[in-house]
Structures are given as structure tokens and as C-alpha cells.
Design a protein around this motif. Structure first.
Motif, PDB file in Angstrom:
ATOM      1  N   LEU A 311      -8.661   5.097  -2.513  1.00  0.00           N
ATOM      2  CA  LEU A 311      -7.284   4.620  -2.345  1.00  0.00           C
ATOM      3  C   LEU A 311      -7.016   4.064  -0.948  1.00  0.00           C
ATOM      4  CD1 LEU A 311      -5.595   7.679  -4.093  1.00  0.00           C
ATOM      5  CD2 LEU A 311      -5.711   5.352  -5.003  1.00  0.00           C
ATOM      6  N   GLU A 312      -8.072   4.000  -0.147  1.00  0.00           N
ATOM      7  CA  GLU A 312      -7.884   3.647   1.243  1.00  0.00           C
ATOM      8  C   GLU A 312      -7.248   2.264   1.420  1.00  0.00           C
ATOM      9  OE1 GLU A 312     -11.508   3.881   3.273  1.00  0.00           O
ATOM     10  OE2 GLU A 312     -10.617   4.865   5.024  1.00  0.00           O
ATOM     11  N   ASP A 313      -7.758   1.297   0.650  1.00  0.00           N
ATOM     12  CA  ASP A 313      -7.275  -0.073   0.840  1.00  0.00           C
ATOM     13  C   ASP A 313      -5.824  -0.251   0.442  1.00  0.00           C
ATOM     14  OD1 ASP A 313      -9.707  -0.653   1.734  1.00  0.00           O
ATOM     15  OD2 ASP A 313     -10.434  -1.597  -0.131  1.00  0.00           O
ATOM     16  N   LYS A 314      -5.393   0.548  -0.521  1.00  0.00           N
ATOM     17  CA  LYS A 314      -4.004   0.364  -0.958  1.00  0.00           C
ATOM     18  C   LYS A 314      -3.111   1.522  -0.527  1.00  0.00           C
ATOM     19  CE  LYS A 314      -5.314   1.874  -5.582  1.00  0.00           C
ATOM     20  NZ  LYS A 314      -5.302   1.581  -6.998  1.00  0.00           N
ATOM     21  N   ARG A 315      -3.508   2.168   0.553  1.00  0.00           N
ATOM     22  CA  ARG A 315      -2.761   3.365   0.961  1.00  0.00           C
ATOM     23  C   ARG A 315      -1.286   3.082   1.223  1.00  0.00           C
ATOM     24  NH1 ARG A 315      -6.094   5.472   5.718  1.00  0.00           N
ATOM     25  NH2 ARG A 315      -4.505   7.041   5.922  1.00  0.00           N
ATOM     26  N   HIS A 316      -0.957   1.868   1.641  1.00  0.00           N
ATOM     27  CA  HIS A 316       0.455   1.588   1.930  1.00  0.00           C
ATOM     28  C   HIS A 316       1.180   0.874   0.789  1.00  0.00           C
ATOM     29  CE1 HIS A 316      -0.029   3.335   5.804  1.00  0.00           C
ATOM     30  NE2 HIS A 316      -0.991   2.480   6.146  1.00  0.00           N
ATOM     31  N   SER A 317       0.524   0.755  -0.364  1.00  0.00           N
ATOM     32  CA  SER A 317       1.220   0.176  -1.523  1.00  0.00           C
ATOM     33  C   SER A 317       2.370   1.084  -1.917  1.00  0.00           C
ATOM     34  CB  SER A 317       0.290   0.090  -2.745  1.00  0.00           C
ATOM     35  OG  SER A 317      -0.828  -0.671  -2.440  1.00  0.00           O
ATOM     36  N   VAL A 318       3.447   0.475  -2.321  1.00  0.00           N
ATOM     37  CA  VAL A 318       4.615   1.265  -2.695  1.00  0.00           C
ATOM     38  C   VAL A 318       4.506   1.703  -4.151  1.00  0.00           C
ATOM     39  CG1 VAL A 318       7.120   1.230  -2.970  1.00  0.00           C
ATOM     40  CG2 VAL A 318       6.061   0.138  -0.999  1.00  0.00           C
ATOM     41  N   ILE A 319       4.736   2.960  -4.380  1.00  0.00           N
ATOM     42  CA  ILE A 319       4.663   3.478  -5.740  1.00  0.00           C
ATOM     43  C   ILE A 319       5.921   4.277  -6.032  1.00  0.00           C
ATOM     44  CG2 ILE A 319       2.152   3.543  -5.909  1.00  0.00           C
ATOM     45  CD1 ILE A 319       2.228   6.471  -5.026  1.00  0.00           C
ATOM     46  N   ASN A 320       6.195   4.387  -7.315  1.00  0.00           N
ATOM     47  CA  ASN A 320       7.331   5.200  -7.723  1.00  0.00           C
ATOM     48  C   ASN A 320       6.849   6.346  -8.565  1.00  0.00           C
ATOM     49  OD1 ASN A 320      10.405   4.641  -7.536  1.00  0.00           O
ATOM     50  ND2 ASN A 320       9.305   2.734  -7.141  1.00  0.00           N
ATOM     51  N   ILE A 321       7.428   7.463  -8.336  1.00  0.00           N
ATOM     52  CA  ILE A 321       7.014   8.634  -9.086  1.00  0.00           C
ATOM     53  C   ILE A 321       8.234   9.146  -9.815  1.00  0.00           C
ATOM     54  CG2 ILE A 321       6.004  10.906  -8.904  1.00  0.00           C
ATOM     55  CD1 ILE A 321       4.758  10.012  -6.288  1.00  0.00           C
ATOM     56  N   LYS A 322       8.165   9.117 -11.127  1.00  0.00           N
ATOM     57  CA  LYS A 322       9.339   9.513 -11.910  1.00  0.00           C
ATOM     58  C   LYS A 322       8.911  10.442 -13.022  1.00  0.00           C
ATOM     59  CE  LYS A 322      12.938   7.112 -12.104  1.00  0.00           C
ATOM     60  NZ  LYS A 322      13.767   7.321 -13.174  1.00  0.00           N
ATOM     61  N   GLY A 323       9.707  11.451 -13.276  1.00  0.00           N
ATOM     62  CA  GLY A 323       9.377  12.387 -14.349  1.00  0.00           C
ATOM     63  C   GLY A 323       9.750  11.810 -15.691  1.00  0.00           C
TER      64      GLY A 323
END
Ligand code: FAD
Length: 667
Positions: A311-323
Motif C-alpha cells: 500500500l506504500e504507493d497509494k498511502r495518501h489516497s483518500v478512502i472512505n470507511i462506512k459501515g
């Protein structure tokens, strides 16, 4: 910010309606937090929160509820794991529930085709955790009565099937008292236990293995009882979703550290004193309480983790975590990035669970690594030799198996499978009477090489605090032991030397009458709360109040090396005169090791006299050895000084415990 849609992890709770469609359980649960944001509170209100578990299960299509009684989050994590396993292996429709969030009067209506799990930690002297107090009192009360009107003599719970697991510590006298008492009470009320009531022992360090050994026969028994079919455990993500604004159900107070220094500096050993301001927050504390510190993982370990999982290359990609599920709670404020999720919210440095390693087999980078993981998962001894005894964290463990990266592991599996980063507790070392808006802590920096391990284990929180101290004292890029902390926090929220905290109230309290004598035994950092006690009594003495004898037994290695607060104690002595007595034990000065318990014995008649004057007796520090020794020695002293048989001395100590005049604050 650009959203990396492929990596959208799922998320958060409370999407009522739109989620009824999903039937898979989501198991994030977060402890109740005094700083929970109003957004979270509104969310809960909107979801029409019910306290009726039977109704809730019916509405959400669940057939298995896993209640947890948790103080520090461990029981809650085990509850989440059981929920996930029940769902994946047996197709149970599981939900995790804080035992405090529901009523119990209608447990007599619990449907026969469903099951309730109770995962219960025992706290302190055999007590329930704070969130389980009401449940416990209800169930074990004299005149327990249910909605149907049935009482204890009528087997009102005959339709309730339950599973029980306890988390305890055998160094305490009331080992796993909570699960034992609840189990007895439920059986007495006619409920039907499935499998045995499991007991995990934190004292022996076997919690994880006790849990693994208990759960297999339990699942077999539960399958029989409910007619479940085991299926191949396939990983199914329980997270997915769309972007949604910032959300925080987990929001400690970000407090400024106003002062920090080292109490002693000896090669490789650091002990920190910090002053944390709670001024302007709505936090308060009382002398003897605990403060929880929410740590940040070390940069070096975050890098390792991201690298191992590709995951190093995309470590700063924005993700959403939703239940996905209505019973889910949010573990990670979202949107976030891989980097932030790992750094601030996931316990990536902890010892590794054999079960979790097994779950990675399906995603191994090649057949050889897969075979090794399968072997590690199946062979307990092999796992201990290769992983546990090496003190590896998860990324180190995988690095020891192969240099290839585990790029196929879904991030949601990592979120679900690893614990969330837990706050660590510290005994507050100041007096609320003297400094009500400033909390002191006294923390020794963890840096240990366990026997057999090839590397040092660096404590997560204490090394982070050391970095904060370095930064505060002028080091522009603090880097204790090459750990590289990100000091400014997520979205720079901690900039300017801040740390997230909350306060936990404890029963470890000075007598309300200061003229009563007290005896304190606190070697090493065990002296922390006693610095607060003495600070308070010195201030009262300075105001002219009558203060009783204040006797401290303190121990450390050497007088000139690690005698904490030596100078301060001299000042307190000036204020308190003869009423403050400090008796020291230095373990590495003479040819023989002298510890506090030896000094206690040598001063038997003084101790006995003070007890006759109704002194309170306090012990703080190491639970495994010191506290137990002190307890024994005190029994001997009482017996000897009063001419009683040894057993009577022990009984007297027990009696002191139950009446509150013998108090422990141990870890
Ligand atoms: P952690 O990262 O939590 O590690 C702790 C230990 O776990 C390590 O030393 C190691 O033995 C083991 N460990 C960690 N990772 C691994 C691994 N991968 N493999 C094998 N073993 C591993 N401490 C104080 O200094 N002062 C206090 O006043 C104080 N008061 C406390 C009061 C209470 C009520 C409690 C419960 C605890 C208290 N503690 C106190 C202890 C404190 O909460 C922390 O446990 C301690 O500071 C270590 O935290 P850490 O995050 O630095 O270490």
C-alpha cells in the motif's frame, strides 16, 4: 480530494433503510466515549435506537447477539471476532452489542431459535466493567424479575440459549469472577448454556490461546444446538460504501502538553513526567483517577505495514470507511487515507493472533508462503516458536515468511482482523486539589528485549510520548530509536504538542478525612498516584489542616539512578514534617536485592500500629509479582503482630479489601 473508488472501504453505521438489503454483519464497535461528537449522537437518535434487544434483532434480521462487557476494549474486540467468525463460518446473522445499550427485563422473551453470547471482562476486585454494572446487578440481584412477571424460582429464561467467555487475570484473587457469576445466575434462571464457559487468562499471558482452545468446541456445540452447517470460510468484506463527510464517533479530547521532562536518564531507560492541560475542556479528575492516552503508531512501523501489504504507493489516497450494517459502529473517522488509518487507528504493533495469520493464507503471494501460513495456523507450537517468541508484529511476521508483498489482502480484512488502536491508561500523578486543570503522568518508556527475541519491542504509547517530549524540548525532528513519529496528528489536529486523552474515574481514593493515616506501597512508576496523594496531603498540611501519618514504601534500582521525585519529596517533607515518612528499597545497591516487601516486613510494628489506627493501605504498580508479595507479607505482619494464626492474617487482609481499606491500582 480524489477518491480511489477501487479502494473504497466500506462503512459506517446507521444508513438505515438503504442497508436493510445487506445481511452480512459488520462488527465494529467503539466504546462509549465522553467526547463522542454530536454528529454521532444525532446519528444514533435518527436511527431510532431501541433498548429492546429482541425487537432490535427481529428488525435487523439477526439471530445472534454478542454482548460485551469491556473496560479497555479487549472484550469488545473478542466479541467482534466471534461475530465475524459466526457469520463467515456458520452463516449466523450476528450483531455486536454494548451490554449497557440494552435492557434485560425482557430476556425471558428471547426467541428459542436465536443465541446470545456474553463476552465479559472482570475488572479490579472481581467487579463488572463499568458498562456491565447494571446488567450484573440486575441478574444477580435478590429479586430478579422479568417482564412476564416470572422470578428467580420459575426458570424464566428457559428459552434463552447462551454462550459465555470471560477475560480475567489469575494474579487477582477473584479470577474471572464476572463470567463465573453471570454463568451461574443465567443457569439458575433456566437459561441453557452452549459449550463451556470459557476463561481467558491475561495474567498467564494465554488469553489468545485460551480463547482459541475454547471456541472450537463451542462452535461445534452451537452448531448442534442450532442446526448450523459449517461452510468454507470465505472472506467477505463487511465494508463498502460511498464518500461521506467527516464522521467521528470516537473523539477524545486533544489536550495540550504544557510541560514534559525526564525524571531520570540512564542509558536506554527513560521515565517521563508530563503535565497535560484539561483547562477549558469539560474534563475533570479526582486524585487517584486514570488518564487514557490515545497513541500514534511509530512511522517506521507504519511504513513497514504499508510496504508488506503493497500500500506504500497509494498511502495518501483518500478512502472512505462506512459501515454497511445498522449494528455497526465506526472505527475510523472517514474520509481518511491508508496512511492515517494505519498510523492512528489500527493496532499494528501488537502481538499477532494465530487466527488472523491463518486468515491471510488465501491471499499469500505464492504457494510456498501459503503453505507456511497454513502450517503456522495449524501448529500452535510452531507458531509460538516462529512468531510469538520472536515478538513479531503482523508486518514483521509476514516479512519473516517471505520478502514478497501481500498485495492481495483486502484492506477491509486488515481493518476487521486487527484490533483498533487502544488508548493506554496511566495513574494520574497529581492532586486535583492542587492542580485541578492539569493532569500529571509518570510513565516509563517501554523498550524491552523479551527472552529469545531477536529485536527490542518498543512500546507504542510511551515511545510516542518520548517523541513529544523531545519535540517540546526543542528537537525539531524527534526520532527516538529511529521510530520517526508524525507528531502533528491527523489533519494536523495535534499540532503544537497535543495528545488525545480521556479520564477514567477509579475507586483508588484517599480517605475523606485527611487526619487518617495512610500506608502506600509503590515501587518504580507505582509511585505515580502516591505523588498525587502526597502532593494533596502536603497542600492540606500547608493550609494548617491536621494530616495523619503518610507512609510511603518506594523502591527502585539505585538511589542515584532512578529514585523518582526525590527532590520533590524533600519539599513535601518540609511542608509535612514528621507526618511524611518515606522508606526506600534499592534493589541494586547492596549484594542482596532488597524490595519494598522486605522493607514492609522490617517495619512490621509501625505498619501494624498504623493499621490499628485505621490506616488505609494502598498498593500500586506491578500486578504479577510485587502486589501479590505485598499482600502476603501484610497478612504475615498482621498475624505475627497480633499473635494470630497465619490464616487469620490472610482473612484480615481480605476483609480490608472488601471494606475498601486495602486498595490496589495495579497493571
Ligand atoms: P505497548 O505497545 O502496549 O507494549 C506493552 C508491552 O507489550 C511491551 O513491553 C511488550 O512486553 C508487549 N508487546 C508489545 N508488542 C509486542 C509484540 N509485538 N510481541 C510481543 N510482545 C509485545 N504505566 C506507567 O508507566 N505509569 C503509570 O502510571 C501507569 N499506570 C497504569 C494504570 C493502569 C490502570 C493500567 C492498566 C496501566 C498503567 N500503566 C502505567 C501501564 C500503561 O498503561 C502501558 O501499558 C505502558 O505504558 C506500556 O504502553 P506502550 O503503549 O508504551 O506499550
Amino acid at each position: 480530494a480524489q477518491l480511489d473508488t477501487l479502494d473504497l472501504i466500506v462503512l459506517v453505521a446507521l444508513l438505515v433503510g438503504s442497508v436493510a438489503y445487506f445481511t452480512k454483519g459488520t462488527y465494529w464497535a467503539v466504546p462509549k466515549d465522553p467526547y463522542a461528537s454530536s454528529a454521532a449522537a444525532n446519528g444514533a437518535a435518527k436511527s431510532g435506537k431501541t433498548r429492546d434487544v429482541v425487537e432490535k434483532m427481529e428488525e435487523t434480521g439477526k439471530n445472534c447477539v454478542i454482548f460485551y462487557g469491556s473496560q479497555t476494549g479487549t472484550a469488545e474486540d473478542y466479541a467482534s471476532r466471534l461475530a465475524k467468525e459466526g457469520s463467515q463460518r456458520f452463516g449466523l446473522k450476528t450483531m455486536v452489542a454494548d451490554i449497557e445499550d440494552y435492557d434485560y427485563e425482557n430476556l425471558d422473551k428471547f426467541p428459542e431459535d436465536k443465541v446470545a453470547f456474553f463476552v465479559l471482562a472482570t475488572y479490579g476486585e472481581g467487579e463488572p466493567t463499568d458498562n456491565a454494572v447494571e446488567f450484573y446487578q440486575f441478574l444477580t440481584g435478590e429479586d430478579v424479575a422479568f417482564e412476564s412477571g416470572a422470578g428467580a424460582d420459575d426458570s424464566p429464561l428457559s428459552s434463552l440459549k447462551y454462550v459465555a467467555f470471560g477475560l480475567g487475570n489469575n494474579t487477582y484473587e477473584h479470577y474471572n469472577a464476572m463470567v463465573r457469576h453471570v454463568d451461574t445466575a443465567l443457569s439458575k434462571l433456566g437459561a441453557q448454556r452452549i459449550g463451556s464457559a470459557g476463561e481467558g487468562d491475561d495474567g498467564a499471558g494465554t488469553m489468545e490461546e485460551d480463547f482459541l482452545a475454547w471456541k472450537e468446541p463451542m462452535w461445534t456445540a452451537l452448531s448442534d444446538a442450532m442446526g448450523l452447517q459449517e461452510r468454507e470460510a470465505v472472506y467477505e468484506p463487511v465494508f463498502s460504501g460511498q464518500p461521506k463527510g467527516p464522521y467521528s464517533a470516537h473523539n477524545p479530547y486533544v489536550a495540550p502538553i504544557v510541560e514534559s521532562y525526564e525524571l531520570f536518564t540512564v542509558k536506554d531507560r527513560n521515565c517521563l513526567h508530563m503535565e497535560i492541560s484539561i483547562s477549558g475542556s469539560n474534563l475533570s479528575y479526582q486524585t487517584g483517577d486514570h488518564i487514557a492516552i490515545w497513541p500514534t503508531n511509530a512511522g517506521a512501523e507504519v511504513d513497514r505495514f504499508l510496504e508488506v501489504f503493497g500500500l506504500e504507493d497509494k498511502r495518501h489516497s483518500v478512502i472512505n470507511i462506512k459501515g454497511i450494517d445498522v449494528t455497526a459502529k465506526v472505527p475510523i473517522p472517514s474520509p481518511t487515507t491508508y496512511d492515517a488509518a494505519v498510523r492512528y487507528y489500527m493496532e499494528v504493533c501488537a502481538p499477532v493472533s494465530r487466527q488472523f495469520v491463518s486468515s491471510l493464507a488465501a491471499f499469500a503471494p505464492d504457494e510456498q508462503s501459503k503453505a507456511e501460513i497454513v502450517r503456522l495456523g495449524n501448529d500452535k507450537d510452531y507458531f509460538h516458536e516462529k512468531i510469538t517468541n520472536q515478538c513479531y508484529n503482523i508486518a514483521q511476521a509476514l516479512q519473516s515468511i517471505t520478502s514478497k508483498h501481500f498485495t492481495a489482502v483486502p484492506f477491509s480484512l486488515l481493518i476487521e482482523g486487527l484490533n483498533k488502536l487502544q488508548p493506554r491508561y496511566y495513574s494520574i500523578s497529581s492532586s486535583s486539589l492542587v492542580q485541578k486543570d492539569k493532569i500529571s503522568i509518570t510513565a516509563v518508556v517501554e523498550s524491552v528485549r523479551l527472552p529469545g527475541a531477536s529485536h527490542m519491542v518498543k512500546g507504542v504509547t510511551t515511545n510516542y510520548l518520548l517523541a513529544l517530549k523531545q519535540k517540546q524540548n526543542g528537537d525539531p525532528s524527534p526520532d527516538p530509536h529511529g521510530l520517526t513519529y508524525s507528531i502533528t496528528g491527523p489533519r494536523n489536529k495535534y499540532d503544537g504538542i497535543h495528545v488525545p486523552v480521556h479520564v477514567r474515574h477509579s475507586n483508588f481514593k484517599l480517605p475523606s478525612d485527611p487526619s487518617k493515616p495512610i500506608i502506600m506501597v509503590g515501587p518504580g512508576t507505582g509511585v505515580a498516584p502516591f505523588r498525587g496523594f502526597i502532593q494533596e496531603r502536603a497542600a492540606l498540611a500547608a493550609k494548617g489542616e491536621k494530616v495523619g501519618t503518610t507512609l510511603l514504601f518506594f523502591g527502585c534500582r539505585k538511589r542515584d539512578e532512578d529514585f523518582l521525585y526525590q527532590e520533590e519529596f524533600k519539599k513535601f517533607q518540609e511542608q509535612m514534617g514528621d507526618s511524611l515518612k518515606i522508606i526506600t528499597a534499592f534493589s541494586r545497591e547492596g549484594s542482596e536485592k532488597v524490595y519494598v516487601q522486605h522493607r514492609l516486613k522490617e517495619n512490621a510494628s509501625l505498619v501494624s500500629d498504623l493499621l490499628k489506627q485505621k490506616a488505609n493501605f494502598y498498593v500500586c504498580g506491578d500486578a504479577a509479582n510485587m502486589a501479590r508479595e505485598v499482600n502476603l507479607v501484610l497478612g504475615h505482619i498482621i498475624a505475627e503482630q497480633r499473635g494470630m494464626p497465619a490464616e487469620r492474617g490472610e482473612e484480615m487482609v481480605k476483609h480490608m479489601r472488601s471494606s475498601g481499606s486495602y486498595q490496589e491500582d495495579v497493571w
